[in-house]
Design a protein around this motif. Structure first.
Motif, PDB file in Angstrom:
ATOM      1  N   HIS A   3       1.017  -0.882   0.194  1.00 46.42           N
ATOM      2  CA  HIS A   3      -0.304   0.053  -0.184  1.00 46.42           C
ATOM      3  C   HIS A   3       0.792   1.001  -0.273  1.00 46.42           C
ATOM      4  O   HIS A   3       2.030   1.271   0.416  1.00 46.42           O
ATOM      5  CB  HIS A   3      -0.768   0.053   1.342  1.00 46.42           C
ATOM      6  N   ARG A   4      -0.009   2.618  -0.487  1.00 50.16           N
ATOM      7  CA  ARG A   4       0.559   3.276  -0.545  1.00 50.16           C
ATOM      8  C   ARG A   4       0.515   4.522   0.556  1.00 50.16           C
ATOM      9  O   ARG A   4      -1.376   5.113   0.411  1.00 50.16           O
ATOM     10  CB  ARG A   4       1.313   4.467  -2.049  1.00 50.16           C
ATOM     11  N   HIS A   5       0.797   5.523   0.847  1.00 52.79           N
ATOM     12  CA  HIS A   5       0.390   6.776   1.528  1.00 52.79           C
ATOM     13  C   HIS A   5       1.209   8.267   1.448  1.00 52.79           C
ATOM     14  O   HIS A   5       2.051   8.012   0.408  1.00 52.79           O
ATOM     15  CB  HIS A   5       0.766   6.220   3.369  1.00 52.79           C
ATOM     16  N   PHE A   6       0.042   9.052   1.327  1.00 54.84           N
ATOM     17  CA  PHE A   6       0.824  10.236   0.828  1.00 54.84           C
ATOM     18  C   PHE A   6      -0.500  11.361   1.822  1.00 54.84           C
ATOM     19  O   PHE A   6      -1.563  11.127   2.293  1.00 54.84           O
ATOM     20  CB  PHE A   6      -0.419  10.744  -0.548  1.00 54.84           C
ATOM     21  N   LYS A   7       0.756  12.801   1.896  1.00 55.29           N
ATOM     22  CA  LYS A   7      -0.331  14.159   2.661  1.00 55.29           C
ATOM     23  C   LYS A   7      -0.326  14.977   1.563  1.00 55.29           C
ATOM     24  O   LYS A   7       1.119  14.369   0.598  1.00 55.29           O
ATOM     25  CB  LYS A   7       0.643  14.056   4.029  1.00 55.29           C
ATOM     26  N   LEU A   8      -0.705  15.762   1.256  1.00 57.45           N
ATOM     27  CA  LEU A   8      -0.893  16.593   0.746  1.00 57.45           C
ATOM     28  C   LEU A   8      -1.441  18.338   1.305  1.00 57.45           C
ATOM     29  O   LEU A   8      -2.681  18.284   2.548  1.00 57.45           O
ATOM     30  CB  LEU A   8      -2.426  16.269  -0.252  1.00 57.45           C
ATOM     31  N   PHE A   9      -1.085  19.003   1.116  1.00 57.82           N
ATOM     32  CA  PHE A   9      -1.439  20.705   1.595  1.00 57.82           C
ATOM     33  C   PHE A   9      -2.480  20.688   0.404  1.00 57.82           C
ATOM     34  O   PHE A   9      -2.402  20.976  -0.897  1.00 57.82           O
ATOM     35  CB  PHE A   9      -0.401  21.055   1.682  1.00 57.82           C
ATOM     36  N   LYS A  10      -3.585  20.278   0.887  1.00 57.01           N
ATOM     37  CA  LYS A  10      -5.037  20.567  -0.343  1.00 57.01           C
ATOM     38  C   LYS A  10      -4.895  22.404  -0.184  1.00 57.01           C
ATOM     39  O   LYS A  10      -5.666  23.286   1.188  1.00 57.01           O
ATOM     40  CB  LYS A  10      -6.420  20.005   0.230  1.00 57.01           C
ATOM     41  N   PRO A  11      -5.182  22.501  -1.016  1.00 55.34           N
ATOM     42  CA  PRO A  11      -5.808  24.436  -1.439  1.00 55.34           C
ATOM     43  C   PRO A  11      -6.766  24.859  -1.088  1.00 55.34           C
ATOM     44  O   PRO A  11      -7.707  23.498  -1.843  1.00 55.34           O
ATOM     45  CB  PRO A  11      -4.690  24.251  -3.238  1.00 55.34           C
ATOM     46  N   TYR A  12      -7.373  26.148  -1.646  1.00 60.09           N
ATOM     47  CA  TYR A  12      -8.325  26.465  -1.512  1.00 60.09           C
ATOM     48  C   TYR A  12      -9.174  26.077  -2.993  1.00 60.09           C
ATOM     49  O   TYR A  12      -8.777  26.200  -3.394  1.00 60.09           O
ATOM     50  CB  TYR A  12      -8.513  27.789  -1.254  1.00 60.09           C
ATOM     51  N   GLY A 177       6.836  20.494   6.037  1.00 54.46           N
ATOM     52  CA  GLY A 177       7.535  19.959   5.094  1.00 54.46           C
ATOM     53  C   GLY A 177       6.823  20.085   3.557  1.00 54.46           C
ATOM     54  O   GLY A 177       7.605  19.775   2.075  1.00 54.46           O
ATOM     55  N   LEU A 178       5.679  21.029   3.766  1.00 51.61           N
ATOM     56  CA  LEU A 178       4.454  21.079   2.766  1.00 51.61           C
ATOM     57  C   LEU A 178       4.054  22.543   2.499  1.00 51.61           C
ATOM     58  O   LEU A 178       4.094  22.790   3.218  1.00 51.61           O
ATOM     59  CB  LEU A 178       2.953  19.965   2.834  1.00 51.61           C
ATOM     60  N   LYS A 179       4.166  22.687   1.163  1.00 45.71           N
ATOM     61  CA  LYS A 179       3.888  23.864  -0.044  1.00 45.71           C
ATOM     62  C   LYS A 179       2.340  23.484  -0.532  1.00 45.71           C
ATOM     63  O   LYS A 179       2.099  22.405  -0.573  1.00 45.71           O
ATOM     64  CB  LYS A 179       4.867  24.522  -0.848  1.00 45.71           C
ATOM     65  N   MET A 180       1.506  24.474  -0.144  1.00 48.41           N
ATOM     66  CA  MET A 180       0.424  24.898  -0.716  1.00 48.41           C
ATOM     67  C   MET A 180       0.069  23.973  -2.041  1.00 48.41           C
ATOM     68  O   MET A 180       1.082  24.170  -3.049  1.00 48.41           O
ATOM     69  CB  MET A 180      -0.213  25.961  -0.647  1.00 48.41           C
ATOM     70  N   GLY A 181      -0.694  22.434  -2.139  1.00 40.32           N
ATOM     71  CA  GLY A 181      -0.945  22.084  -3.039  1.00 40.32           C
ATOM     72  C   GLY A 181       0.532  21.013  -3.521  1.00 40.32           C
ATOM     73  O   GLY A 181       0.501  19.871  -4.621  1.00 40.32           O
TER      74      GLY A 181
END
Length: 190
Positions: A3-12, A177-181
């Motif tokens: 399995h693969r896992h991700f984190k995302l900075f969801k934009p507006y 560690g995340l930028k928007m998007g």
């Protein structure tokens, strides 16, 4: 299969889904436009179109179920309309009645405090408003449940409508560690 896992900075402005069959959503922005996720990837919980911040994704349904259960804390930074009062913060901490489906629901007790300063967040794509239109406050709300638009309903119920909502933490995973998007692949999600 691994399995693969991700984190995302969801934009507006993005929906927490990959596609739709609904005609009224045909011109909306979807997560697949941000990254080439593998087949079978699902968002763990959701953030509505107007909310931003940490969104976890996985190909493992069991991980998704565990995180959306009430075992995992979710922390939000919330910009509210007006100078929030101690009384409103106490009400939020103790639980407030909000509409859920066709009933009223008493939210569970949660952690709430006013932030000392404006959090260091990227500029939002759609401007909120400036100080000429009245003061605003930033609070942190940590809940371990997630009814539809719950945080927005909670702040409105105590007289301080939400202007901006950013999820900053799920369990021990943060936006760090995340930028928007942007998207970061994780080895595991705990």
């Amino acid at each position: 299969m691994k399995h693969r896992h991700f984190k995302l900075f969801k934009p507006y402005g993005y929906l927490s889904q990959f596609q739709t069959n609904a005609k009224h959503e045909i011109n909306k922005k979807f997560l697949g436009a941000l990254y080439d996720f593998p087949k079978g990837t699902m968002a763990i919980g959701r953030l509505d179109k107007d909310s931003e911040g940490l969104l976890l994704l996985t190909t493992d349904g069991k991980v998704s179920y565990d995180i959306t259960s009430t075992k995992t804390d979710k922390e939000y930074y919330v910009q509210v309309d007006g100078e929030i009062t101690e009384e409103a913060i106490l009400q939020l901490k103790n639980g407030v009645r909000v509409s859920h489906k066709s009933d009223m629901y008493l939210t569970k007790p949660c952690k709430v405090f006013q932030l000392d300063k404006t959090p260091d967040l990227p500029e939002r794509a759609k401007k909120i408003r400036d100080e000429r239109h009245g003061k605003t406050s930033w609070i942190s709300i940590t809940i371990n449940e997630g009814k539809f638009r719950q945080v927005r309903k909670m702040t409105a119920q105590v007289g301080f409508p939400t202007l901006r909502l950013v999820r900053v933490r799920v369990g021990t995973i943060t936006l760090e560690g995340l930028k928007m998007g942007s998207v970061l692949e994780l080895d595991v999600i705990q």
